[in-house]
Scaffold this active site. Sequence first.
Site, PDB file in Angstrom:
ATOM      1  N   GLU A 103       0.817  -1.214   0.000  1.00 55.30           N
ATOM      2  CA  GLU A 103       0.000   0.000   0.000  1.00 55.30           C
ATOM      3  C   GLU A 103       0.852   1.267   0.000  1.00 55.30           C
ATOM      4  O   GLU A 103       0.438   2.300  -0.523  1.00 55.30           O
ATOM      5  CB  GLU A 103      -0.954   0.007   1.189  1.00 55.30           C
ATOM      6  CG  GLU A 103      -2.061  -1.044   1.120  1.00 55.30           C
ATOM      7  CD  GLU A 103      -1.656  -2.381   1.702  1.00 55.30           C
ATOM      8  OE1 GLU A 103      -0.443  -2.594   1.956  1.00 55.30           O
ATOM      9  OE2 GLU A 103      -2.536  -3.233   1.910  1.00 55.30           O
ATOM     10  N   PHE A 129     -11.635  -7.184  13.810  1.00 54.36           N
ATOM     11  CA  PHE A 129     -10.540  -7.619  12.948  1.00 54.36           C
ATOM     12  C   PHE A 129     -10.226  -6.547  11.898  1.00 54.36           C
ATOM     13  O   PHE A 129     -11.123  -6.055  11.229  1.00 54.36           O
ATOM     14  CB  PHE A 129     -10.922  -8.928  12.252  1.00 54.36           C
ATOM     15  CG  PHE A 129      -9.890  -9.400  11.266  1.00 54.36           C
ATOM     16  CD1 PHE A 129      -8.631  -9.796  11.685  1.00 54.36           C
ATOM     17  CD2 PHE A 129     -10.174  -9.426   9.902  1.00 54.36           C
ATOM     18  CE1 PHE A 129      -7.677 -10.215  10.775  1.00 54.36           C
ATOM     19  CE2 PHE A 129      -9.217  -9.846   8.982  1.00 54.36           C
ATOM     20  CZ  PHE A 129      -7.964 -10.240   9.430  1.00 54.36           C
ATOM     21  N   GLN A 130      -8.970  -6.220  11.802  1.00 54.46           N
ATOM     22  CA  GLN A 130      -8.474  -5.195  10.871  1.00 54.46           C
ATOM     23  C   GLN A 130      -9.158  -3.844  11.095  1.00 54.46           C
ATOM     24  O   GLN A 130      -9.358  -3.073  10.158  1.00 54.46           O
ATOM     25  CB  GLN A 130      -8.586  -5.645   9.414  1.00 54.46           C
ATOM     26  CG  GLN A 130      -7.622  -6.780   9.081  1.00 54.46           C
ATOM     27  CD  GLN A 130      -7.487  -7.058   7.604  1.00 54.46           C
ATOM     28  OE1 GLN A 130      -8.405  -6.839   6.828  1.00 54.46           O
ATOM     29  NE2 GLN A 130      -6.320  -7.559   7.219  1.00 54.46           N
ATOM     30  N   LYS A 155     -17.681  -0.499   5.750  1.00 55.84           N
ATOM     31  CA  LYS A 155     -18.151  -1.523   4.814  1.00 55.84           C
ATOM     32  C   LYS A 155     -19.665  -1.483   4.639  1.00 55.84           C
ATOM     33  O   LYS A 155     -20.173  -1.647   3.528  1.00 55.84           O
ATOM     34  CB  LYS A 155     -17.701  -2.896   5.301  1.00 55.84           C
ATOM     35  CG  LYS A 155     -17.911  -4.005   4.285  1.00 55.84           C
ATOM     36  CD  LYS A 155     -17.239  -5.293   4.724  1.00 55.84           C
ATOM     37  CE  LYS A 155     -17.346  -6.358   3.639  1.00 55.84           C
ATOM     38  NZ  LYS A 155     -16.665  -7.593   4.049  1.00 55.84           N
ATOM     39  N   MET A 159      24.283   8.485   3.424  1.00 57.27           N
ATOM     40  CA  MET A 159      24.187   9.768   4.103  1.00 57.27           C
ATOM     41  C   MET A 159      24.361   9.602   5.622  1.00 57.27           C
ATOM     42  O   MET A 159      25.007  10.433   6.276  1.00 57.27           O
ATOM     43  CB  MET A 159      22.837  10.437   3.793  1.00 57.27           C
ATOM     44  CG  MET A 159      22.737  11.875   4.277  1.00 57.27           C
ATOM     45  SD  MET A 159      23.930  12.982   3.478  1.00 57.27           S
ATOM     46  CE  MET A 159      22.951  13.581   2.095  1.00 57.27           C
TER      47      MET A 159
END
Lengths: 98, 565
Positions: free
Chosen positions: B61, B123-124, B173, B475
Amino acid sequence: MNTVSAVSNVTAGPRPDVHHLQLQLRAVEGAVVRVLGLVERRGFRLLACEAEEVRDGGQPLSLRVRSERSPELLKRQLERLHDVLQVELKHPGVRHHA
Amino acid sequence: MSLLDKREDTSAEPLSGSQLMIEALKRNGVKEIFGYPGGAIMPLYDALVGSGLKHYLTRHEQGASLAADAYGRVTRRAGVCMATSGPGATNLVTGIANAYMDSVPMVAITGQVASSLIGTDAFQEVDIFGITLPVVKHSFVVRDVSEIPEIMDEAFRIAESGRPGPVLVDFPKDVSVAMHSPSPVTRHPSPAPQPVDEAAIAAANELLTKARRPLVIAGGGIAISDAVDAFREFVERTGLPVTATLKSLGSLPTDHERFLGMLGMHGNEAANHAVQNCDLLMVIGGRFDDRVTGKLTHFAPTAQVIHMDIDPAEVSKLRKPDVAIVGDLAPALAKLGPDEPPRASWINQCEAWKKEFAWRYDAPGEGIYAPKLLRDMSRMRDDLVIACDVGQHQMWVAQHCRFNDPLEHLTSGGLGTMGYGLPAAMGAKVAKPEKKVVAVCGDGSFMMNVQELATLNRYGIDVRILLLNNAMLGMVRQWQELFFEGNYSEVDLSDNPDFARVAEAFGIGSKTIDKPGEVGGGLEWLLADDDQGPRLLHVQIDPMENVWPLVPPGQANHKMMGNRS
């Protein structure tokens, strides 16, 4: 009047680094927490916060904050939030570091 | 004709929240989306099929949000990314923050668990609205299906107007499957532009006329506000010398006679000397970033300041200006200018600094010298768009590549996101397929989004990758050498994989070079106009090479270290 308020245990006297802001917000999800988060993120200690009852779709919010930083700059940073309709700096103090 | 238009014409059946979301995207001009599906956003992906929107499935993502960032930069329209709830949403966050820091228009859509489950640790489930509050211009949770058209129109308007930025839309949802008969969409007219502040213009012109040593700092706002033409007209008309921030490189062509180079920590010494000695500093669309100013109290110590920006919250944030011009840059620039051209003595001094501190490429050593390679590459073609990762190579690109337009240089300026280069190049190439897009990557950064090689291969996105491999977090190593007494801590990447073989495994052609004599042929292969698709040129360089010059942290800009120019 119904109010929700939170007051820190820091004593706020008439100090030049203490400022009072009166805001009018859209009464929408996240508006208050967005304002409070910005205030602290931009280096201001929240001394007191009072959210009055929503009226006419607006959410009045009163803040007392403390910082060496410029309250005028904080005002401009708050004004660019989409849900902030108006910001009034009521007691700007005397030591402004613009 | 869209589904919504049909419904308006025929009073057809209601649409689902997901169909309404697709219609809103199309109504706002979206053609391409970067994203990754998952549980809570499955109804939206269901509606995506056959919608006419082109979806690019990234392999993480973060790749989606960084690609959308670059898409937004080069088009000046909101890039769109989407992901599911929970980890999908949190993986977008770096790209959203990247867009926020660099004022890039973006709309990010996240799936969310059903409304009844929000707040139950489902969940999630994650509070992505709360997580992203500090890094968005605005955000919404869609609580009711009827709100979708208005919220989405508002999301795009906010993202693209004024000082642009990312807007997050969290999409539960149950809302995405709820049915609704939408009303005809009312398009709110854009607010009328603010008139130019004539009093501020007059005050600025007075300062410009009185100044003996005026200097312009071009900032990223010039490109963001589409003011490049107005800025160039201003420079040609006034003859003022110009330096640029990282994000404004290309606002004036690199080879322009008045251009002194980038200023700041890794800027050109000519630019930094000019800033420290000028008596009037005109900052156009810049924000006095600490990498630009060095020690703020020592920055441009003898200068009065004119600060131009569309965001009033930038004025006096770090440096109080003598004159502030708040508003759109282009109309204000058209009204600005001194009565007479700058004094010859000042122009001569700037030209002398420019000559004295011109880059040199006669580096000692047997290996490939990355700054020279980058200089050579950028001069092989006029149409390159270069997307960078973050680190030494990013600064070498800024110093040594030639840019004729700020949209040719995609770099993570504010957030400094390692791993930006590859997905950014991908987003830019999707938006501008006619351009030759090069991702200049470091080996550390490249590994952070290496999975996007699969995306290039799947869609044949013809990005050319120049991988500068010093087997080191260069760096960080340089700073440990200079400021931590050479106590090297966790910077060794000598166990990197064979990058050429990695690329081949993803179906991407590759070559490896490690000798100066191979550079010309390697670059010709990298930039060739052929139909062989994306490719990777793996260049092995000296692990101990440093970026020079350097303003040490906390020092004034004229105290630069390690001038090898």
